[in-house]
Design an enzyme around this catalytic site. Structure first.
Site, short mmCIF file in Angstrom:
data_model
loop_
_atom_site.label_atom_id
_atom_site.label_comp_id
_atom_site.label_asym_id
_atom_site.label_seq_id
_atom_site.Cartn_x
_atom_site.Cartn_y
_atom_site.Cartn_z
N ASP A 144 0.87 -1.17 0.00
CA ASP A 144 0.00 0.00 0.00
C ASP A 144 0.91 1.22 0.00
O ASP A 144 1.94 1.23 0.68
CB ASP A 144 -0.90 0.01 1.23
CG ASP A 144 -2.00 -1.03 1.17
OD1 ASP A 144 -2.34 -1.48 0.06
OD2 ASP A 144 -2.52 -1.40 2.24
N ASP A 161 -7.42 -1.13 -3.93
CA ASP A 161 -8.34 -0.69 -2.87
C ASP A 161 -9.32 0.36 -3.38
O ASP A 161 -10.48 0.40 -2.95
CB ASP A 161 -7.55 -0.13 -1.68
CG ASP A 161 -6.70 -1.16 -0.99
OD1 ASP A 161 -7.03 -2.36 -1.05
OD2 ASP A 161 -5.67 -0.77 -0.38
#
Length: 167
Positions: A122, A140
Site C-alpha cells: 500500500d 483498494d
C-alpha cells in the site's frame, strides 16, 4: 443469447484484466523505487504522499495479524468471496455487473500480492493537517468504489420499489 453471454464474458475479462494490470503497474513502479532508493517516502503535496507500507490484513490494513494461520485463513476467505463475486457477476444483468467487476479486479490484484509477497504493498497516503487516512493502493480504490456504487444502487432500487408500491 449465446453471443450475448460470450460478449459479457469477454467484456468482463477485459475489465478485470485492465484493473488488475493498472494495479500491478502502479505497485511495480513503487517497488522499483524501493529497489533504487531503499524506501518510498515521496511528498506530492500537503494532501497526498506516496509512502510504502506492507499490509498483511485486508483493505486499508484492517485485520492485520502476524500469525501465519490467521493470514492464510483470511486469504482462503478472500478466495471464497471472489468465487461468490464471480457467481454474482454471472447472475447480474444490469449496471451492478460493472460494480462487481471493479471489486473483483481490485480483489484479484491484492490477492496476487498476498500470495506472491505474503503482504500487499500500500502506498497512497491521503492526509489533512496531520490526520492520515489509511494508506491504500489502486486495487483498494476499485474495491471501495465498487462497494459504494453497489450500496447506492441497492438504495436507489429499494426506494424505487417503495415508490412503485405506493401507486
Amino acid at each position: 443469447m449465446k453471443n450475448e453471454t460470450n460478449k459479457k464474458i469477454i467484456i468482463s475479462i477485459l475489465i478485470i484484466f485492465f484493473i488488475f494490470l493498472l494495479d500491478r503497474i502502479t505497485k511495480i513502479l513503487i517497488l522499483n523505487i524501493v529497489e533504487e532508493t531503499g524506501e518510498v517516502d515521496i511528498y506530492i503535496n500537503s494532501f497526498f504522499n506516496l509512502y510504502l507500507v506492507w499490509n498483511k490484513g485486508i483493505g486499508f490494513g484492517l485485520l492485520s495479524f502476524d500469525q501465519e494461520h490467521i493470514y492464510n485463513s483470511i486469504t482462503i476467505l478472500i478466495i471464497l468471496i471472489n468465487f461468490i463475486i464471480i457467481y454474482l457477476i454471472y447472475l447480474e444483468k444490469g449496471i451492478k455487473t460493472y460494480f462487481l467487476l471493479a471489486i473483483l479486479g481490485g480483489s484479484l490484484g491484492n490477492l496476487f500480492d498476498r500470495i506472491y509477497y505474503n503482504a500487499v504493498p500500500d502506498f497512497m497516503d491521503l492526509n489533512y493537517k496531520g490526520f492520515h487516512w489509511f494508506i491504500f493502493n489502486v486495487a483498494d480504490i476499485f474495491i471501495t468504489l465498487g462497494i459504494i456504487c453497489l450500496i447506492l444502487a441497492e438504495i436507489i432500487n429499494y426506494k424505487k420499489k417503495i415508490n412503485e408500491k405506493k401507486y
